[in-house]
Design a protein around this motif. Structure first.
Motif, PDB file in Angstrom:
ATOM      1  N   TYR A  91      39.709  17.546  34.671  1.00  0.00           N
ATOM      2  CA  TYR A  91      39.878  18.635  33.358  1.00  0.00           C
ATOM      3  C   TYR A  91      40.886  17.906  32.416  1.00  0.00           C
ATOM      4  N   PRO A  92      40.528  17.865  31.148  1.00  0.00           N
ATOM      5  CA  PRO A  92      41.423  17.412  29.990  1.00  0.00           C
ATOM      6  C   PRO A  92      42.501  18.237  29.990  1.00  0.00           C
ATOM      7  N   TYR A 133      43.143  13.040  31.389  1.00  0.00           N
ATOM      8  CA  TYR A 133      42.269  13.720  32.246  1.00  0.00           C
ATOM      9  C   TYR A 133      43.221  13.774  33.719  1.00  0.00           C
ATOM     10  N   ALA A 134      43.079  14.809  34.376  1.00  0.00           N
ATOM     11  CA  ALA A 134      43.550  15.070  35.642  1.00  0.00           C
ATOM     12  C   ALA A 134      42.803  15.773  36.806  1.00  0.00           C
ATOM     13  N   ARG A 135      42.625  15.395  37.977  1.00  0.00           N
ATOM     14  CA  ARG A 135      41.856  16.096  39.042  1.00  0.00           C
ATOM     15  C   ARG A 135      42.458  17.046  39.503  1.00  0.00           C
ATOM     16  N   VAL A 136      41.808  18.267  39.522  1.00  0.00           N
ATOM     17  CA  VAL A 136      42.713  19.643  39.920  1.00  0.00           C
ATOM     18  C   VAL A 136      41.798  20.157  40.985  1.00  0.00           C
ATOM     19  N   PRO A 137      42.326  20.548  42.024  1.00  0.00           N
ATOM     20  CA  PRO A 137      41.369  21.166  43.325  1.00  0.00           C
ATOM     21  C   PRO A 137      40.819  22.706  42.919  1.00  0.00           C
ATOM     22  N   PHE A 138      40.990  23.428  41.683  1.00  0.00           N
ATOM     23  CA  PHE A 138      40.554  24.470  41.568  1.00  0.00           C
ATOM     24  C   PHE A 138      40.067  24.590  40.033  1.00  0.00           C
ATOM     25  N   LYS A 139      39.602  25.810  39.817  1.00  0.00           N
ATOM     26  CA  LYS A 139      39.321  26.074  38.374  1.00  0.00           C
ATOM     27  C   LYS A 139      40.220  26.037  37.360  1.00  0.00           C
TER      28      LYS A 139
END
Length: 415
Positions: free
Chosen positions: A348-349, A398-404
């Motif tokens: 996500y940005p 951008y970072a990776r996140v494990p939920f919406k």
């Protein structure tokens, strides 16, 4: 359901308040507001703010709560004529001369009486009602039994507003002259320098080079700085009190503060309304309020008399908030080469607020939810390059996140 009223020191804070559950916001223009050091709103910004708020079905209140001197009234009248068609839902005022001027120039404007007016009785509330006020913001020195008595003895059409969270003034209802005396900046005209928060010392006249700091110990206490109000654990009593609007203090605080505090009270109020009989306070909500910058918490004077509990601070300075890493942006097409989803979540940005690095413990704050913990596993630059951290102010990453994640969600430090 009482209204939840949040502070809006600028446009960013206003957006945060509305996104995280405020029913209304209060703010100031560049003139005649009690927080002249806040960013505040130019005339063009004020018009745009009203449009933004109304597009979301919420309300906007303008603070005009200084005590103008006689020579300032021509400027006040000009200001009222300028904003006449902006769509302001109500004005918050503290001065009878300002009230009279509003009624003369803007006869249809809804008027709320500021806490600066020190309303502490049903009699004064009725008097303001007879002068055309729609709402009275009660003095913060009132107890819950006193508020109940006032509610029972005023017209049902007259609304009551009360502060439920935020800084408290050591002077009665904010009517303080200390700033004016020490710095020449009048607290009653929007220019308070908050000298009650400064460090002081006692000096014996023959030993001027040996000051004695005033601090809390077994022999004494701080003499000025007040604790912050926090009533989140008393939502049932507040909801049953007849208060029509719960007000959060903090136009000088950050957008993070505005979002988190608004979100906490929104969650508690909604939880109570869903099932009043079985309502149980969720301690995770208090954890949210502990995450923002604040002084020691107390419950104001709702349950303590000022003569019994002055609520003076026992610590010098603020309890600092958790690091506010970033705010989520609207989803966009990823740079070439990046994988949108994998076993660790989705990219996500974000726009950076403070440095965040791979490997750090993080939490995501979303409207209606307490902090959701996750570990930062991947960070990419706006161009899609893998990076170890996002160190630059306002950089897009951008970072990776494990939920919406949704636009406006807040990333902060975890534990």
């Amino acid at each position: 359901m009482p209204e939840l009223l949040s502070p809006a020191g600028n446009f960013e804070k206003m957006k945060a308040a509305l996104l995280y559950g405020a029913d209304a916001v209060y703010l100031a223009g560049t003139l005649f507001g009690m927080r002249s050091a806040a960013d505040n709103f130019t005339d063009d910004e004020l018009r745009a703010a009203a449009e933004y708020v109304h597009a979301r079905g919420k309300k906007i209140y303008l603070t005009v709560n200084t005590m103008p001197r006689g020579y300032e009234y021509p400027a006040l009248e000009k200001y009222f004529r300028t904003i006449a068609d902006f769509g302001i839902d109500a004005m918050i005022i503290a001065d009878l001369g300002v009230l009279d001027t509003v009624k003369k120039i803007l006869p249809d404007m809804e008027v709320h009486i500021s806490t600066q007016a020190s309303a502490v009785s049903a009699a004064v509330c009725r008097a303001y009602y007879n002068l055309g006020a729609k709402r009275v913001v009660l003095a913060r020195e009132l107890s819950m039994p006193e508020i109940l008595e006032i509610r029972a003895d005023i017209p049902c059409e007259l609304e009551l507003e009360a502060f439920v969270h935020g800084s408290m003034c050591v002077s009665y209802s904010g009517r303080c002259t200390l700033s004016n005396y020490l710095t020449g900046r009048d607290a009653n005209r929007g220019a308070c320098t908050q000298p009650c928060r400064w460090n002081y010392a006692l000096v014996e006249e023959k030993r001027p080079d040996v000051p004695l700091p005033i601090e809390q110990n077994e022999n004494g206490t701080f003499i000025l700085g007040s604790k912050d109000m926090c009533t989140i654990e008393h939502i049932p009593a507040l909801m049953q009190s007849g208060i029509d609007s719960f007000k959060i203090e903090g136009r000088m605080k950050s957008a993070y503060y505005t979002a988190v505090v608004t979100n906490a009270y929104r969650m508690a109020m909604d939880s109570y309304v869903r099932d009043p009989e079985n309502y149980v306070f969720d301690p995770r909500i208090m954890r949210e309020l502990e995450s923002v910058s604040h002084r020691e918490y107390c419950t104001g004077y709702y349950f303590d008399h000022p003569l019994d509990e002055a609520n003076l601070g026992t610590q010098n300075g603020y309890i600092r908030d958790k690091a506010y890493f970033a705010t989520a942006l609207e989803e966009r097409e990823l740079p070439a080469g990046l994988v949108a989803e994998n076993e660790n979540g989705r990219l996500y940005p974000f726009i950076q607020r403070n440095k965040v690095s791979v490997g750090e413990a993080c939490e995501l704050i979303s409207p209606g939810k307490v902090g959701q913990p996750f570990k930062m596993t991947e960070i990419y630059s706006e161009k899609g390059e893998p990076i170890e951290s996002a160190p630059h102010p306002a950089m897009i990453f951008y970072a990776r996140v494990p939920f919406k994640v949704n636009e406006g969600d807040i990333m902060r430090a975890g534990e």
